[in-house]
Design a protein around this motif. Structure first.
Motif, PDB file in Angstrom:
ATOM      1  N   GLY A   1     -32.861  70.252 142.507  1.00 14.05           N
ATOM      2  CA  GLY A   1     -31.450  70.046 143.850  1.00 14.05           C
ATOM      3  C   GLY A   1     -30.501  71.130 143.397  1.00 14.05           C
ATOM      4  O   GLY A   1     -29.710  71.267 144.253  1.00 14.05           O
ATOM      5  N   ASP A   2     -30.374  71.878 142.341  1.00 22.50           N
ATOM      6  CA  ASP A   2     -29.167  72.637 142.063  1.00 22.50           C
ATOM      7  C   ASP A   2     -29.419  73.987 142.922  1.00 22.50           C
ATOM      8  O   ASP A   2     -30.643  74.490 143.256  1.00 22.50           O
ATOM      9  CB  ASP A   2     -29.266  73.036 140.697  1.00 22.50           C
ATOM     10  N   ARG A   3     -28.377  74.843 143.054  1.00 24.45           N
ATOM     11  CA  ARG A   3     -28.223  75.958 143.787  1.00 24.45           C
ATOM     12  C   ARG A   3     -27.633  77.071 143.023  1.00 24.45           C
ATOM     13  O   ARG A   3     -26.793  76.673 142.075  1.00 24.45           O
ATOM     14  CB  ARG A   3     -27.697  75.941 145.094  1.00 24.45           C
TER      15      ARG A   3
ATOM     16  N   ARG B   1     -32.551  77.793 145.250  1.00 30.02           N
ATOM     17  CA  ARG B   1     -32.433  76.290 145.234  1.00 30.02           C
ATOM     18  C   ARG B   1     -33.934  75.823 144.593  1.00 30.02           C
ATOM     19  O   ARG B   1     -34.947  76.435 144.913  1.00 30.02           O
ATOM     20  CB  ARG B   1     -32.482  75.666 146.592  1.00 30.02           C
ATOM     21  N   ASN B   2     -33.409  74.722 143.498  1.00 31.50           N
ATOM     22  CA  ASN B   2     -34.714  74.230 142.980  1.00 31.50           C
ATOM     23  C   ASN B   2     -35.157  72.909 143.673  1.00 31.50           C
ATOM     24  O   ASN B   2     -34.505  72.192 143.880  1.00 31.50           O
ATOM     25  CB  ASN B   2     -34.106  73.837 141.478  1.00 31.50           C
ATOM     26  N   ASP B   3     -36.201  73.345 144.459  1.00 29.35           N
ATOM     27  CA  ASP B   3     -36.963  72.337 145.051  1.00 29.35           C
ATOM     28  C   ASP B   3     -37.830  71.386 144.333  1.00 29.35           C
ATOM     29  O   ASP B   3     -38.717  70.569 144.948  1.00 29.35           O
ATOM     30  CB  ASP B   3     -37.643  72.634 146.499  1.00 29.35           C
TER      31      ASP B   3
ATOM     32  N   THR C   1     -29.052  82.707 148.108  1.00 31.57           N
ATOM     33  CA  THR C   1     -28.997  81.344 147.608  1.00 31.57           C
ATOM     34  C   THR C   1     -30.407  81.267 147.200  1.00 31.57           C
ATOM     35  O   THR C   1     -31.321  81.190 147.861  1.00 31.57           O
ATOM     36  CB  THR C   1     -28.643  80.243 148.694  1.00 31.57           C
TER      37      THR C   1
ATOM     38  N   LEU D   1     -31.492  75.655 136.384  1.00 34.26           N
ATOM     39  CA  LEU D   1     -31.321  74.875 137.562  1.00 34.26           C
ATOM     40  C   LEU D   1     -32.252  73.536 137.379  1.00 34.26           C
ATOM     41  O   LEU D   1     -33.532  73.491 137.441  1.00 34.26           O
ATOM     42  CB  LEU D   1     -31.932  75.654 138.844  1.00 34.26           C
TER      43      LEU D   1
ATOM     44  N   THR E   1     -25.812  80.781 144.049  1.00 36.59           N
ATOM     45  CA  THR E   1     -25.305  81.646 145.225  1.00 36.59           C
ATOM     46  C   THR E   1     -24.791  83.024 144.616  1.00 36.59           C
ATOM     47  O   THR E   1     -23.720  82.704 144.005  1.00 36.59           O
ATOM     48  CB  THR E   1     -24.598  80.915 146.277  1.00 36.59           C
TER      49      THR E   1
END
Length: 639
Positions: free
Chosen positions: A172-174, A106-108, A104, A169, A176
Motif C-alpha cells: 500500500g505504500d507509495r 504503488r505497492n499493490d 507515482t 515499499l 511520488t
C-alpha cells in the motif's frame, strides 16, 4: 495504423497518428501510447526546439509493462504501467515553457517491495523542422536534477526533480516524484510566438453542447479545449497557432479561418489575429519574402527557427482577402466598434492590394519557395482531370470568391464608418462577371482554377464548396454546386478531389483526402444558401468520424468511402490538434443551431436543423453577452 495500411505517397513527416499529444502553445509534448521517449518524433518541444528527447522509467533496470493511456485534457495525459506488484502512474502536463511529469509508484502486493527506481532523461535540442524532415537528430545530452543545458545559440533547458531512488515499499505504500522541465529560447529581435497572458476568454463559460448524441458533445468539448491550448499572443493579442507539432506559430490563412469558424466562442481570437497580422502587413516590395504593399503574410516564425522559407513570408494568395472578410464577420458578431475602426486602414490597404489584379487574383511569386499559394499548397495539389499539374500563375476559384466577398463586405463596413466603399463593389461586380464567363465548365460546376495559360483546371473538387455563401454565385449556380458536392462526400466528409480524376489518391495530401475544416466550410456555405439537408449530411459525417480520432479531429485523413464497421484511414504525419480542425466544433454549433447575429440589433437568433434531437448549447459569446439556446429537434431555439 495497421501494418497492412500503406503509407501515403508523398506523406511529408514522421508518423504521428498513434501518438498522444499534450499542447500549451508554444509547447507540445507527444509520445507513443506507452509514454516513453526514446527516438522517433516524440518529445517535449518548446518554441520549435525539442527540449526533452529521452524519458525512460525503469525499475531495477527494466521498464514496467504499459497498461493504459488516457487523455485528461488538451494539455494532460495519464499513463499506467506495472511490474509485478508495483503499479506505476505517470501524469504528464505540458506548460507554455515546458512541462511536468508526476510519477507515482504503488505497492499493490502483499509483501515488502525493494526496488531501484531510475529515470533517464536527455535533450537533443533538435529543430522541429529537422524532425519533420526526418533528418538525423543531434547528439543527446543527459539532463540531471538542477543542471542547465545551454545550446550553442543560447537556448536553455533545465530539469528539476528526483530521477533515482532506492526504495523499500510496504504493501500500500507509495513513492511520488515530479519532474519539471523548463525551457528558455534565446531573445531574438522580430516576431516571436509568445504564450497568452491568461486563460482563454471563454474559459469561465466554455461553449458546451448537451444533446442526444454523446459523440457531438465530446467533439465540441475537445475542439474548444484544443483551441484554447493552441492560443498564442503577439503584443498581448491572441491568435491560434496553426497546429501541433509542426506549426506552432502564426499562419495567416489558418489563423483567420480558425477565428472565423470559432466566432461562437467570441470575437477576441478574430480581433487579436487581425491586429497581429495588421502589424506585419506588407508595406513595400521584396521578391525574396514576396512582400507587397497591403499583402497579409502567410507565415511568421522567429529567427531561431530556421526553415526553407524566410522568417516572415508573404507567399499566400488568399490571406489578404480573408483578412477583410474576417474583420467584417467579427464586426457582425459583436467586435467593439472602436476596435473595428482601428483596423479599417489595414482593411483598405488589403482591398487596394486586391484591386491591383485587373482580371483574376492569382499567384505572384516564386514557385521555388511555395509552388501553390492557396490552402491546397502541396506541389501537386492543383491538377487537371488528366493528372497533369497546373502551371502557374494559377487563379483559384475559391480565391475569386474570397476576393468578391471581401470587396462587398468591405464596402459595407467602410460605409458604416463613413468611408467610401462603392469602388470596391464595382470591382467585385466585374470580377463576378469574369468568373461566370471563364470558370464554369460544361459539366455544370466551376473549374478548380485557371492555369497560367488561362485554361480551366477541370475535375470536381472541394474548392467549389468554398464559393457557397460568399455571394459570388447566383441562386441557380449555388444549387448546381450543392448538388455536385454530394459526389465528393466520402461519408466522413468531402474528398478534396473527385475519384474520377486521374490523379485521385485518397491517401494523398490534397488529391482525394478529407480535411475536416474544408468540409466545415462547405457545410457552412450550404447552410447559409438554404441547402440545409446537404449541410446536415456533412455534419453527420464529421460527428461520426470523431470517435475514431478520440474526438480530436486531425488535419486530414483518408478519403476512402465509409463502410459499416470500418474506421477512417489516418494520414500518418497529420497535425493533431490543428486549429482549423479544432474550430470545426464551434462551426458545427453554428450550423446545427442555425446561429445568426444581426449587427443592427445585436440579437442572436437560432434556427436549428431537424434530425439531431433535443439539444442545448451554453457559452455562446456575442457582443458582450453569453447565451444559451435549447431546441427540441429542429424547433425554434429559445434563449
Amino acid at each position: 495504423m495497421p501494418a497492412s495500411t500503406p503509407r501515403p505517397v508523398g506523406a511529408s513527416g514522421p508518423e504521428l497518428h498513434d501518438h498522444l499529444t499534450c499542447v500549451a502553445a508554444p509547447a507540445t509534448w507527444l509520445s507513443p501510447p506507452d509514454g516513453r521517449l526514446a527516438g522517433g518524433p516524440g518529445g517535449l518541444y518548446v518554441a520549435d526546439r525539442r527540449v526533452l528527447s529521452r524519458l525512460v522509467v525503469t525499475l531495477d533496470g527494466a521498464e514496467p509493462e504499459p497498461r493504459d493511456a488516457e487523455t485528461l485534457g488538451a494539455d494532460r495525459v495519464r499513463f499506467t504501467a506495472a511490474r509485478g506488484a508495483l503499479a506505476v502512474e505517470r501524469v504528464r502536463t505540458v506548460r507554455h515553457d515546458g512541462g511536468t511529469e508526476r510519477i507515482t509508484m504503488r505497492n499493490d502486493g502483499d509483501g515488502i517491495a525493494t526496488v531501484t527506481f531510475e529515470v533517464t532523461a536527455a535533450a537533443d535540442l533538435a529543430q522541429i523542422s529537422d524532425v519533420k524532415a526526418g533528418d538525423p537528430p543531434p547528439p543527446e545530452t543527459p539532463l540531471r536534477d538542477g543542471a542547465v543545458l545551454t545550446g550553442p545559440d543560447g537556448y536553455e533547458v533545465r530539469l528539476e526533480g528526483r530521477t533515482e531512488a532506492a526504495l523499500v515499499l510496504a504493501p500500500g505504500d507509495r513513492f511520488t516524484t515530479t519532474l519539471t522541465v523548463r525551457a528558455a529560447p534565446p531573445p531574438v529581435p522580430g516576431f516571436r510566438p509568445a504564450p497568452p497572458d491568461g486563460p482563454p476568454p471563454w474559459a469561465r463559460t466554455p461553449l458546451t453542447v448537451r444533446s442526444a448524441d454523446p459523440r457531438l458533445d465530446a467533439l465540441v468539448a475537445q475542439g474548444v479545449a484544443d483551441l484554447g491550448a493552441l492560443l498564442l499572443a503577439d503584443e498581448g493579442d491572441l491568435y491560434c497557432a496553426a497546429g501541433s507539432p509542426w506549426y506552432l506559430t502564426l499562419f495567416g490563412r489558418d489563423a483567420l479561418w480558425a477565428a472565423r469558424l470559432a466566432l461562437p466562442l467570441g470575437h477576441e481570437p478574430a480581433a487579436g489575429t487581425l491586429r497581429t497580422l495588421a502589424r506585419h502587413q506588407g508595406t513595400g516590395h521584396d521578391p525574396v519574402t514576396e512582400e507587397e504593399p497591403g499583402k497579409i503574410p502567410h507565415e511568421l516564425r522567429p529567427a531561431y527557427a530556421p526553415g526553407r522559407l524566410p522568417p516572415v513570408y508573404y507567399g499566400s494568395v488568399d490571406a489578404t482577402a480573408l483578412f477583410v472578410v474576417t474583420l467584417a464577420e467579427a464586426w457582425h458578431w459583436g467586435m467593439p466598434a472602436e476596435e473595428v475602426e482601428a483596423l479599417l486602414p489595414a482593411a483598405e490597404r488589403a482591398l487596394a492590394w486586391l484591386g491591383t489584379f485587373e482580371e483574376f487574383v492569382s499567384y505572384r511569386g516564386s514557385a521555388e519557395r511555395l509552388p501553390n499559394q492557396g490552402w491546397k499548397d502541396s506541389s501537386d495539389g492543383i491538377q487537371h482531370l488528366d493528372g497533369t499539374c497546373a502551371t502557374p500563375p494559377i487563379a483559384l476559384s475559391e480565391v475569386q470568391a474570397y476576393a468578391y466577398q471581401a470587396a462587398m463586405l468591405g464596402a459595407d463596413l467602410l460605409e458604416a464608418y463613413g468611408r467610401d466603399g462603392d469602388r470596391h463593389r464595382s470591382w467585385a461586380r466585374g470580377l463576378a462577371a469574369r468568373f461566370r464567363a471563364r470558370f464554369w465548365l460544361e459539366e455544370g460546376y466551376p473549374a478548380i482554377a485557371l492555369d497560367g495559360t488561362g485554361a480551366p483546371v477541370d475535375g470536381l473538387a472541394s474548392n467549389a464548396g468554398h464559393l457557397l455563401g460568399t455571394g459570388l454565385l447566383d441562386r441557380d449556380e449555388e444549387a448546381r454546386v450543392a448538388r455536385r458536392l454530394g459526389e465528393l462526400n466520402s461519408g466522413w466528409g468531402l474528398r478534396t478531389l473527385t475519384a474520377e480524376a486521374a490523379g485521385y489518391d485518397p491517401l494523398s495530401y490534397h488529391r482525394g483526402s478529407v480535411w475536416p475544416h474544408d468540409t466545415a466550410i462547405a457545410m457552412l456555405g450550404l447552410s447559409r444558401t438554404g441547402h440545409r439537408e446537404q449541410a446536415a449530411e456533412l455534419a453527420r459525417g464529421l460527428i461520426a468520424v470523431a470517435p475514431a480520432f478520440g474526438h480530436r479531429l486531425p488535419e486530414l485523413f483518408g478519403g476512402q468511402a465509409r463502410r459499416d464497421g470500418a474506421a477512417p484511414v489516418p494520414y500518418p504525419p497529420a497535425c493533431r490538434p490543428q486549429a482549423w480542425s479544432a474550430a470545426v466544433s464551434p462551426a458545427l454549433v453554428t450550423v446545427l443551431f442555425g446561429l445568426h447575429r444581426d449587427a443592427t440589433t445585436g440579437q442572436v437568433s437560432a434556427t436549428p436543423l431537424p434530425g439531431f434531437g433535443p439539444m442545448t448549447v451554453t457559452g455562446v459569446r456575442a457582443g458582450g453577452r453569453t447565451l444559451t439556446f435549447t431546441t427540441e429537434d429542429g424547433a425554434p431555439a429559445s434563449d
